[in-house]
Write a protein that holds these residues in place. Sequence first.
Motif, PDB file in Angstrom:
ATOM      1  N   LEU A   1       0.810  -1.215   0.000  1.00  0.00           N
ATOM      2  CA  LEU A   1       0.000   0.000   0.000  1.00  0.00           C
ATOM      3  C   LEU A   1       0.846   1.269   0.000  1.00  0.00           C
ATOM      4  O   LEU A   1       0.476   2.269  -0.611  1.00  0.00           O
TER       5      LEU A   1
ATOM      6  N   VAL B   1       2.271   1.506  -3.822  1.00  0.00           N
ATOM      7  CA  VAL B   1       1.375   1.306  -4.962  1.00  0.00           C
ATOM      8  C   VAL B   1       1.088   2.599  -5.731  1.00  0.00           C
ATOM      9  O   VAL B   1       1.115   2.585  -6.961  1.00  0.00           O
ATOM     10  N   PRO B   2       0.824   3.734  -5.066  1.00  0.00           N
ATOM     11  CA  PRO B   2       0.565   4.949  -5.861  1.00  0.00           C
ATOM     12  C   PRO B   2       1.729   5.308  -6.797  1.00  0.00           C
ATOM     13  O   PRO B   2       1.505   5.667  -7.959  1.00  0.00           O
ATOM     14  N   ASP B   3       2.951   5.189  -6.318  1.00  0.00           N
ATOM     15  CA  ASP B   3       4.115   5.462  -7.176  1.00  0.00           C
ATOM     16  C   ASP B   3       4.242   4.419  -8.282  1.00  0.00           C
ATOM     17  O   ASP B   3       4.563   4.752  -9.421  1.00  0.00           O
TER      18      ASP B   3
ATOM     19  N   VAL C   1       1.821   2.649  -9.680  1.00  0.00           N
ATOM     20  CA  VAL C   1       0.773   2.899 -10.674  1.00  0.00           C
ATOM     21  C   VAL C   1       1.179   4.059 -11.583  1.00  0.00           C
ATOM     22  O   VAL C   1       1.045   3.980 -12.807  1.00  0.00           O
ATOM     23  N   ALA C   2       1.711   5.128 -10.999  1.00  0.00           N
ATOM     24  CA  ALA C   2       2.145   6.286 -11.796  1.00  0.00           C
ATOM     25  C   ALA C   2       3.258   5.895 -12.765  1.00  0.00           C
ATOM     26  O   ALA C   2       3.248   6.307 -13.937  1.00  0.00           O
ATOM     27  N   GLN C   3       4.201   5.078 -12.316  1.00  0.00           N
ATOM     28  CA  GLN C   3       5.302   4.650 -13.179  1.00  0.00           C
ATOM     29  C   GLN C   3       4.805   3.749 -14.311  1.00  0.00           C
ATOM     30  O   GLN C   3       5.258   3.870 -15.456  1.00  0.00           O
TER      31      GLN C   3
ATOM     32  N   GLU D   1       1.748   3.714 -15.578  1.00  0.00           N
ATOM     33  CA  GLU D   1       0.980   4.549 -16.510  1.00  0.00           C
ATOM     34  C   GLU D   1       1.910   5.362 -17.405  1.00  0.00           C
ATOM     35  O   GLU D   1       1.675   5.475 -18.610  1.00  0.00           O
TER      36      GLU D   1
ATOM     37  N   SER E   1      -2.999  -4.916  -2.224  1.00  0.00           N
ATOM     38  CA  SER E   1      -3.012  -3.679  -3.009  1.00  0.00           C
ATOM     39  C   SER E   1      -2.010  -3.761  -4.158  1.00  0.00           C
ATOM     40  O   SER E   1      -2.256  -3.228  -5.243  1.00  0.00           O
TER      41      SER E   1
ATOM     42  N   ALA F   1      -2.968  -3.613  -8.101  1.00  0.00           N
ATOM     43  CA  ALA F   1      -2.302  -2.688  -9.024  1.00  0.00           C
ATOM     44  C   ALA F   1      -1.837  -3.415 -10.284  1.00  0.00           C
ATOM     45  O   ALA F   1      -1.929  -2.869 -11.390  1.00  0.00           O
TER      46      ALA F   1
ATOM     47  N   ARG G   1      -4.940  -4.037 -12.414  1.00  0.00           N
ATOM     48  CA  ARG G   1      -5.341  -2.789 -13.088  1.00  0.00           C
ATOM     49  C   ARG G   1      -4.393  -2.460 -14.235  1.00  0.00           C
ATOM     50  O   ARG G   1      -4.821  -2.023 -15.305  1.00  0.00           O
TER      51      ARG G   1
END
Length: 104
Positions: free
Chosen positions: A16, A19-21, A23-25, A27, A50, A54, A57
């Motif tokens: 967790l 994961v935000p980093d 996902v950004a990488q 994308e 999580s 990711a 997704r």
Amino acid sequence: MPDGRCLIRLEGEVDLAVVPDLVAQLEFAMEQLSPSLVLDMTAVEFIDSSGLAALVRARREAEARGGGLVLTGTNEVLAELLELTRLDEYFDIVPMADLPSTDA
């Protein structure tokens, strides 16, 4: 990679907190490099729900862009987790040796 796919090496804990980093990488890679990704999981020590979400997704997004997502370098623990969650049936999992060489 020689075949036009983008190789991304993941390492450490995929949870967790990161994961935000991640996902950004992913994308960015799909937008700027290639919608076809190969994720090298060799150095992944831990992945939580999580992190798995990711990856799911990312595969969906890659396919929506006309590409795909392949996992490679899955260790025994990760392979068992993917099997328990039946994600081994969802992801394309390829041994590192079966990928085109990235050597020049």
